[in-house]
Design an enzyme around this catalytic site. Sequence first.
Site, PDB file in Angstrom:
ATOM      1  N   SER A   1       0.831  -1.196   0.000  1.00  0.00           N
ATOM      2  CA  SER A   1       0.000   0.000   0.000  1.00  0.00           C
ATOM      3  C   SER A   1       0.876   1.262   0.000  1.00  0.00           C
ATOM      4  O   SER A   1       1.748   1.401  -0.847  1.00  0.00           O
ATOM      5  CB  SER A   1      -0.969  -0.036   1.186  1.00  0.00           C
ATOM      6  OG  SER A   1      -2.029   0.855   0.985  1.00  0.00           O
TER       7      SER A   1
ATOM      8  N   ASP B   1      -5.432  -4.152  -2.124  1.00  0.00           N
ATOM      9  CA  ASP B   1      -4.446  -3.680  -1.154  1.00  0.00           C
ATOM     10  C   ASP B   1      -3.750  -4.829  -0.419  1.00  0.00           C
ATOM     11  O   ASP B   1      -4.397  -5.726   0.129  1.00  0.00           O
ATOM     12  CB  ASP B   1      -5.158  -2.783  -0.139  1.00  0.00           C
ATOM     13  CG  ASP B   1      -4.209  -1.936   0.680  1.00  0.00           C
ATOM     14  OD1 ASP B   1      -3.360  -2.516   1.391  1.00  0.00           O
ATOM     15  OD2 ASP B   1      -4.318  -0.702   0.622  1.00  0.00           O
TER      16      ASP B   1
END
Length: 295
Positions: free
Chosen positions: A43, A157
């Site tokens: 991320s 993610d």
Amino acid sequence: MTTQQTTVSLVLGSGGARGFAHIGVIHWLEENGFNIKSISGCSIGALIGGVYAAGKLEDFSTWSQAIRKVDIVTFMDISWKRSGLVKGDKIISILTELVGDVMIEDLPISYTAVATDILNEKEVWINSGKLFDGIRASMSLPLLLTPFRYKGIDLIDGGVLNPVPIAPTFNDRTDLTIAVNLSGKPNGKSKTNLDNKIDGAKKDLFSAKITAFLDSFKDMDNALIAPDNGVYDIAHQAFDAMQSTIARQKLAAYPPDHFVDIPRNACRMLEFDRATEMIELGYQAAEKSLRHIKR
């Protein structure tokens, strides 16, 4: 003091805007003679780590510290799909313009972006191909960003399964593994009270430059976006809570040599206008957690 011969595998965790603290940790490591030879991130950690590996961290740091709340809206391009509110093409275009269209294989240090194959419930390690393909996949925050199609697989993610991805560094031949966890114990404050390191005149100059830069990416869809609001804010808080629990488990199962904790309430996930204080917070946290290994 340590020398450039003390090599580090750096693990950069996920946590939205708190990830600007990664910049402060990197600054501390460089100032104290550590040589970062490998980066694993997911991320925001994949983004900061990739920008650093590409040699553009200072440009990115200057750029990020000039971001205002109104500029955050400019980053967002509505997807109109059920899989996510924002397509993410615009922010990747902005970042590619800033950093360059870089291949992971050409980076001077080892780099891995960690994403999640949600269908098969497994991590995907991206360590080849276009840098921003890996970053975009790793940053696909559920509900906000649409999944990223990579080699025929929809990825989201990396923090969903592994918010502190230490495993990609297991085979590194470095002296130390240092992990930065953005889901640390709350510090009892809703906001930090750190001094702004950029004086007013410089900040005004940076703001003017970034505004001109972002203007070229604006469109009418921006008026329809209200980031970090309502149902999305609740979803982000839930995601933070989930990441915090998983991060504790991962750090216990695969402890790094050293780690730096950033309080999970240091700032909200989408408060990207608070880069300056998050960078300073990261620097101070690194000094507190790592100063005993300087000698």
